[in-house]
Design a protein around this motif. Structure first.
Motif, mmCIF file in Angstrom:
data_model
loop_
_atom_site.group_PDB
_atom_site.id
_atom_site.type_symbol
_atom_site.label_atom_id
_atom_site.label_comp_id
_atom_site.label_asym_id
_atom_site.label_seq_id
_atom_site.Cartn_x
_atom_site.Cartn_y
_atom_site.Cartn_z
ATOM 1 N N GLY A 82 36.356 43.674 32.253
ATOM 2 C CA GLY A 82 35.117 44.133 31.629
ATOM 3 C C GLY A 82 34.097 44.624 32.628
ATOM 4 N N ALA A 83 34.550 45.381 33.622
ATOM 5 C CA ALA A 83 33.603 45.913 34.601
ATOM 6 C C ALA A 83 32.436 46.597 33.913
ATOM 7 C CB ALA A 83 34.318 46.890 35.533
ATOM 8 N N ARG A 84 32.730 47.271 32.798
ATOM 9 C CA ARG A 84 31.700 47.967 32.021
ATOM 10 C C ARG A 84 31.517 47.322 30.636
ATOM 11 N NH1 ARG A 84 34.600 51.444 35.134
ATOM 12 N NH2 ARG A 84 33.402 52.897 36.421
ATOM 13 N N LEU A 85 31.798 46.049 30.545
ATOM 14 C CA LEU A 85 31.669 45.352 29.262
ATOM 15 C C LEU A 85 30.229 45.328 28.767
ATOM 16 C CD1 LEU A 85 33.511 43.576 27.308
ATOM 17 C CD2 LEU A 85 32.394 41.618 28.401
ATOM 18 N N TRP A 86 29.285 45.341 29.707
ATOM 19 C CA TRP A 86 27.876 45.220 29.357
ATOM 20 C C TRP A 86 27.450 46.213 28.284
ATOM 21 C CZ3 TRP A 86 26.448 40.834 31.288
ATOM 22 C CH2 TRP A 86 26.801 40.441 32.586
ATOM 23 N N ASP A 119 40.059 34.685 27.221
ATOM 24 C CA ASP A 119 40.077 33.426 27.962
ATOM 25 C C ASP A 119 39.326 33.552 29.278
ATOM 26 O OD1 ASP A 119 42.082 31.660 26.341
ATOM 27 O OD2 ASP A 119 43.041 33.626 26.499
ATOM 28 N N SER A 120 39.263 34.780 29.811
ATOM 29 C CA SER A 120 38.479 35.051 31.018
ATOM 30 C C SER A 120 37.967 36.477 30.947
ATOM 31 C CB SER A 120 39.303 34.843 32.295
ATOM 32 O OG SER A 120 40.425 35.716 32.333
ATOM 33 N N VAL A 121 36.820 36.693 31.593
ATOM 34 C CA VAL A 121 36.158 37.998 31.571
ATOM 35 C C VAL A 121 35.652 38.310 32.969
ATOM 36 C CG1 VAL A 121 34.283 39.380 30.599
ATOM 37 C CG2 VAL A 121 35.408 37.647 29.193
ATOM 38 N N TYR A 122 35.967 39.515 33.433
ATOM 39 C CA TYR A 122 35.383 40.002 34.683
ATOM 40 C C TYR A 122 34.318 41.044 34.360
ATOM 41 C CZ TYR A 122 35.384 44.117 37.819
ATOM 42 O OH TYR A 122 35.031 45.240 38.523
ATOM 43 N N VAL A 123 33.167 40.952 35.013
ATOM 44 C CA VAL A 123 32.107 41.950 34.856
ATOM 45 C C VAL A 123 31.633 42.397 36.230
ATOM 46 C CG1 VAL A 123 31.276 41.221 32.574
ATOM 47 C CG2 VAL A 123 30.381 40.102 34.639
ATOM 48 N N GLY A 127 29.261 43.541 44.006
ATOM 49 C CA GLY A 127 29.570 42.229 43.465
ATOM 50 C C GLY A 127 29.996 42.234 42.010
ATOM 51 N N ALA A 128 30.625 41.124 41.641
ATOM 52 C CA ALA A 128 31.186 40.952 40.305
ATOM 53 C C ALA A 128 31.163 39.474 39.968
ATOM 54 C CB ALA A 128 32.624 41.476 40.275
ATOM 55 N N ALA A 129 31.522 39.173 38.725
ATOM 56 C CA ALA A 129 31.633 37.776 38.306
ATOM 57 C C ALA A 129 32.874 37.604 37.463
ATOM 58 C CB ALA A 129 30.403 37.338 37.526
ATOM 59 N N ALA A 154 30.586 30.801 35.326
ATOM 60 C CA ALA A 154 30.917 32.076 35.953
ATOM 61 C C ALA A 154 30.866 31.900 37.457
ATOM 62 C CB ALA A 154 29.955 33.177 35.515
ATOM 63 N N ALA A 155 31.685 32.649 38.174
ATOM 64 C CA ALA A 155 31.719 32.608 39.635
ATOM 65 C C ALA A 155 31.478 34.004 40.181
ATOM 66 C CB ALA A 155 33.059 32.077 40.136
ATOM 67 N N PHE A 156 30.619 34.109 41.175
ATOM 68 C CA PHE A 156 30.313 35.388 41.812
ATOM 69 C C PHE A 156 31.416 35.756 42.804
ATOM 70 C CE2 PHE A 156 28.231 37.933 45.161
ATOM 71 C CZ PHE A 156 27.729 38.977 44.384
ATOM 72 N N PHE A 157 31.804 37.024 42.786
ATOM 73 C CA PHE A 157 32.807 37.544 43.713
ATOM 74 C C PHE A 157 32.249 38.771 44.430
ATOM 75 C CE2 PHE A 157 35.558 34.923 41.245
ATOM 76 C CZ PHE A 157 36.722 34.708 41.989
ATOM 77 N N PRO A 158 32.633 38.981 45.692
ATOM 78 C CA PRO A 158 32.129 40.162 46.398
ATOM 79 C C PRO A 158 32.662 41.476 45.840
ATOM 80 C CG PRO A 158 33.712 38.991 47.761
ATOM 81 C CD PRO A 158 33.432 38.124 46.576
ATOM 82 N N THR A 159 33.860 41.458 45.242
ATOM 83 C CA THR A 159 34.427 42.674 44.657
ATOM 84 C C THR A 159 35.113 42.363 43.333
ATOM 85 O OG1 THR A 159 36.677 42.554 45.586
ATOM 86 C CG2 THR A 159 34.951 43.488 47.001
#
Length: 376
Positions: free
Chosen positions: A180-184, A202-206, A217-219, A68-73
């Motif tokens: 998946g901003a609200r996938l949690w 294949d990829s997931v954004y949270v 932040g996001a990943a 996973a990679a951290f992103f500012p937004t």
């Protein structure tokens, strides 16, 4: 409304606003020692052997992905994901939903910045079905699914329907990206773990602030080689910040504190939603809508046939007089809806857990009375 919220002793609908800098800093100081070794060095450009790297590893572990990679937004994470897949699939066409965050809240960045285009398998206020994916008249390289679909009411499909939709896209040689901003908080509805859900894509954004109470932040999570490519594009998009330790520290605290509690919030949201509906009916409100009637996550919508100014004033009066706030901000929705109605989003979090169904019914009855007194 903000002043009324600040003075309230009981708040039903949670939110990130209405907190001072001092309060947010105090909370971070309280949470920090349990979240990370504070004697470690601060991060420099997101170095892997520091706090950002630890957050990335914790995120990948929680989702069951290789990396996973951290992103500012989240917007940047989404754009990078879609750009990477466009290069890998050779297709600049993304199948998505017109109500998705990608379309509504990112200023067409996928088109303006990355030169991509979208097609819509459906315009119904739900995620596309397998049949609609098969029936899409043109090819596409990526299917982007927002879980849950916020603008439609934080709605989710059933697990069998989701897996069928994913299988249909793969039959059409497309890759799957989860917004998946609200996938949690989706696990209770699906009856599946986060790794099982993430494994469909294949990829997931949270996001780290929408449900986990982070600062920002996001990943972006997925296979190791995909995440490595995403890191390169993150730098090109201006996302390799010099220091990000406050956001990373708050995110780690959220993974520890909020993630384990989300199933409780989801369960209690069903109690709250039913009580709101019962309370509005008992108060004689002629028309209202709680949507979904049984929430899919810990968030849902409430609709009333009054101007937002009237509803916000009624809520402010209730908070001033009783120190109780039921709803936060009412507004006229941007999405197509019945004329003359307002909508608010209810988020059931830690502040709502002490509310019983009777508490909710009583408070919403008082709210309805003030709406009536204002001529709403």
């Amino acid at each position: 409304m903000l002043a009324a919220y600040r003075r309230s002793k009981r708040v039903l609908s949670d939110g990130a606003t209405g907190v001072t800098v001092r309060e947010r800093l105090d909370r971070l100081v309280t949470d920090a020692p349990a979240a990370y070794d504070l004697d470690d060095w601060i991060d420099i450009y997101g170095n892997d052997n520091g706090i950002v790297g630890e957050l990335e590893r914790r995120t990948a572990e929680a989702l069951g992905t290789e990396a996973a990679a951290f992103f500012p937004t989240g917007t940047m994470a989404q754009q990078v994901a879609l750009r990477c897949w466009a290069g890998r699939t050779g297709s600049t066409t993304v199948a998505g939903h017109p109500l998705a965050h990608l379309e509504v809240h990112e200023r067409d960045a996928y088109a303006v910045v990355s030169g991509l285009r979208t097609v819509h398998p459906t315009r119904a206020p739900r995620l596309p079905t397998a049949e609609e994916i098969y029936d899409l008249q043109e090819p596409f390289g990526t299917l982007s699914l927002e879980l849950p679909l916020r603008e439609a009411g934080f709605v989710l499909p059933e697990w069998a329907d989701l897996t069928a939709t994913v299988a249909a896209a793969r039959d059409r040689d497309a890759v799957i990206h989860f917004d998946g901003a609200r996938l949690w908080e989706c696990g209770p509805h699906f009856g599946r773990s986060l790794p099982e859900i993430a494994a469909l894509a294949d990829s997931v954004y949270v996001s780290f602030y929408k449900s986990l109470g982070g600062i920002s932040g996001a990943a972006l999570a997925g296979p190791e080689d995909f995440v490595e490519e995403a890191r390169a594009w993150r730098h090109r998009y201006g996302g390799q910040l010099f220091q990000q330790w406050p956001a990373a520290l708050a995110a780690l605290a959220g993974l520890d504190r909020e993630l384990p509690r989300l199933p409780e919030y989801v369960a209690h949201a069903k109690v709250v939603a039913r009580a709101l509906g019962d309370g509005l009916a008992e108060a004689g409100v002629p028309w209202f809508r709680v949507h979904p009637a049984v929430p899919h996550t810990h968030q849902f919508q409430v609709w009333l046939p009054h101007p937002p100014e009237v509803l916000n004033e009624a809520g402010a009066q209730l908070a001033e007089e009783t120190r109780t706030m039921v709803f936060r901000q009412w507004f006229t929705p941007d999405a197509a809806g019945p004329p003359g109605v307002s909508m608010t989003e209810v988020t059931v979090g830690s502040s709502a857990m002490e509310w019983t169904a009777g508490d909710v019914r009583a408070a919403v009855a008082e709210f309805a009375g003030r709406v009536a007194a204002l001529g709403g």
